[in-house]
Design a protein around this motif. Structure first.
Motif, PDB file in Angstrom:
ATOM      1  N   SER A 140       0.862  -1.337  -0.065  1.00 14.80           N
ATOM      2  CA  SER A 140       0.274   0.006  -0.408  1.00 14.80           C
ATOM      3  C   SER A 140       1.481   1.460  -0.126  1.00 14.80           C
ATOM      4  O   SER A 140       0.879   2.157   1.026  1.00 14.80           O
ATOM      5  N   SER A 141       1.401   1.545  -1.415  1.00 14.03           N
ATOM      6  CA  SER A 141       2.031   2.906  -1.237  1.00 14.03           C
ATOM      7  C   SER A 141       1.416   4.210  -0.639  1.00 14.03           C
ATOM      8  O   SER A 141       1.573   4.820  -0.176  1.00 14.03           O
ATOM      9  N   TRP A 142      -0.202   3.880  -0.900  1.00  9.32           N
ATOM     10  CA  TRP A 142      -0.489   5.725  -1.121  1.00  9.32           C
ATOM     11  C   TRP A 142      -0.613   5.439   0.650  1.00  9.32           C
ATOM     12  O   TRP A 142      -0.436   6.194   1.371  1.00  9.32           O
ATOM     13  N   SER A 143      -0.822   4.102   1.664  1.00  5.51           N
ATOM     14  CA  SER A 143      -0.931   4.324   3.083  1.00  5.51           C
ATOM     15  C   SER A 143       0.737   4.821   3.431  1.00  5.51           C
ATOM     16  O   SER A 143       0.553   5.472   4.215  1.00  5.51           O
ATOM     17  N   ARG A 188       2.568   7.089   2.258  1.00  2.00           N
ATOM     18  CA  ARG A 188       2.865   7.994   2.564  1.00  2.00           C
ATOM     19  C   ARG A 188       2.631   9.144   4.132  1.00  2.00           C
ATOM     20  O   ARG A 188       3.260   9.643   4.504  1.00  2.00           O
ATOM     21  N   LYS A 218     -11.371   3.137   0.101  1.00  2.00           N
ATOM     22  CA  LYS A 218      -9.769   3.065  -0.151  1.00  2.00           C
ATOM     23  C   LYS A 218      -9.207   3.356   1.454  1.00  2.00           C
ATOM     24  O   LYS A 218      -9.564   4.143   2.085  1.00  2.00           O
ATOM     25  N   TRP A 240     -10.156  11.434   4.095  1.00  2.00           N
ATOM     26  CA  TRP A 240      -9.753  10.110   3.160  1.00  2.00           C
ATOM     27  C   TRP A 240      -8.723  11.118   2.084  1.00  2.00           C
ATOM     28  O   TRP A 240      -8.322  12.307   1.835  1.00  2.00           O
ATOM     29  N   ASP A 241      -7.580  10.291   1.370  1.00  2.00           N
ATOM     30  CA  ASP A 241      -6.944  10.429  -0.262  1.00  2.00           C
ATOM     31  C   ASP A 241      -5.370  10.993   1.449  1.00  2.00           C
ATOM     32  O   ASP A 241      -5.561  11.718   1.665  1.00  2.00           O
ATOM     33  N   SER A 242      -5.033  10.340   0.645  1.00  2.45           N
ATOM     34  CA  SER A 242      -3.468  10.924   0.974  1.00  2.45           C
ATOM     35  C   SER A 242      -2.784  11.998   1.386  1.00  2.45           C
ATOM     36  O   SER A 242      -2.540  12.656   2.107  1.00  2.45           O
ATOM     37  N   HIS A 268       0.113  11.977  -7.132  1.00  2.29           N
ATOM     38  CA  HIS A 268      -0.766  12.186  -6.898  1.00  2.29           C
ATOM     39  C   HIS A 268      -1.444  12.089  -7.827  1.00  2.29           C
ATOM     40  O   HIS A 268      -2.651  10.894  -7.875  1.00  2.29           O
ATOM     41  N   ARG A 275       3.001   3.158 -11.914  1.00  2.96           N
ATOM     42  CA  ARG A 275       2.069   2.847 -10.674  1.00  2.96           C
ATOM     43  C   ARG A 275       1.788   1.437 -11.138  1.00  2.96           C
ATOM     44  O   ARG A 275       1.954   0.311 -10.232  1.00  2.96           O
ATOM     45  N   MET A 313       5.189  11.487  -0.403  1.00  3.93           N
ATOM     46  CA  MET A 313       4.679  11.107  -1.810  1.00  3.93           C
ATOM     47  C   MET A 313       5.997  10.582  -2.547  1.00  3.93           C
ATOM     48  O   MET A 313       5.326   9.514  -3.397  1.00  3.93           O
TER      49      MET A 313
END
Length: 217
Positions: free
Chosen positions: A13-16, A18, A54, A66-68, A103, A110, A165
């Motif tokens: 989970s790359s978004w997590s 960050r 997500k 929500w959202d990085s 982003h 990806r 990021m």
């Protein structure tokens, strides 16, 4: 009230990663809750926390973010002394621009080079427009280091949200053995040498889950 950050698997989970990395670097106290991605209970569990279904999700009392990138912006406002954005206006504008580009862009990178901390996959994933994405990422790194990086090892000297990021990209470059020049290589190494990143990677190594869809063979 303690902040809670809801994340997915540390290996994938790359978004997590960050906001987690930014909070660790800024010494922001929080509780971590991991929901295994695509587990049999995934849909029901994530629906309890995330309107987008997500990860990541930040909870601060009755507030859900929500959202990085939105989480990073919220943290920078809530903890103005943490230095999560550069203090100088020009550098801050540039940091926000490159963070936003990360982003919204680099879809080929990806797709074909998913984050996989546990694996070493030299030469894999070089499909489609991946090389073009790599060229753009490294151009960003060189430009930021040249213009704003004096006084530290990161894009804007000290660690900022921009580095958070790009941290998953540094991890990808190590996994897939992407060759980097004499500006980009030390930068990526500095990100991966952070004790906070080592903590995240150690957690990834201990996870029992493997997701076939995220594995590149």
């Amino acid at each position: 009230m303690t902040l809670t950050l809801i994340i997915g698997n540390k290996n994938y989970s790359s978004w997590s990663l960050r906001p987690w990395l930014a909070m660790k670097q800024a010494n922001i106290e929080f509780t971590e809750k991991l929901i295994p991605l695509l587990d049999q209970d995934w849909a029901g569990e994530i629906a309890k926390h995330s309107p987008s279904l997500k990860v990541p999700v930040l909870k601060d009392g009755g507030l859900t973010v929500w959202d990085s990138l939105a989480i990073l912006e919220y943290l920078a406002e809530k903890f103005p002394g943490a230095g999560l954005w550069p203090s100088a206006a020009e550098a801050r504008a540039q940091a926000r621009a490159v963070a936003a580009e990360m982003h919204s862009g680099f879809s080929e990178l990806r797709s074909h080079m998913p984050m996989n901390i546990r694996k070493q996959l030299p030469g894999k994933g070089r499909k489609g427009g991946v090389d073009k994405d790599i060229e753009r990422v490294t151009a960003i790194w060189r430009d930021c280091r040249r213009r704003f990086g004096e006084g530290g090892d990161f894009l804007f000297g000290g660690f900022t949200c921009a580095d958070a990021m790009f941290a998953p990209v540094a991890s990808r470059f190590r996994t897939y053995a992407v060759e980097l020049d004499d500006v980009c290589r030390p930068y990526a190494e500095a990100v991966l040498a952070l004790p906070a990143f080592a903590e995240w990677a150690g957690g990834a190594e201990l996870e029992p889950w493997t997701i076939a869809a995220y594995e590149v063979e």
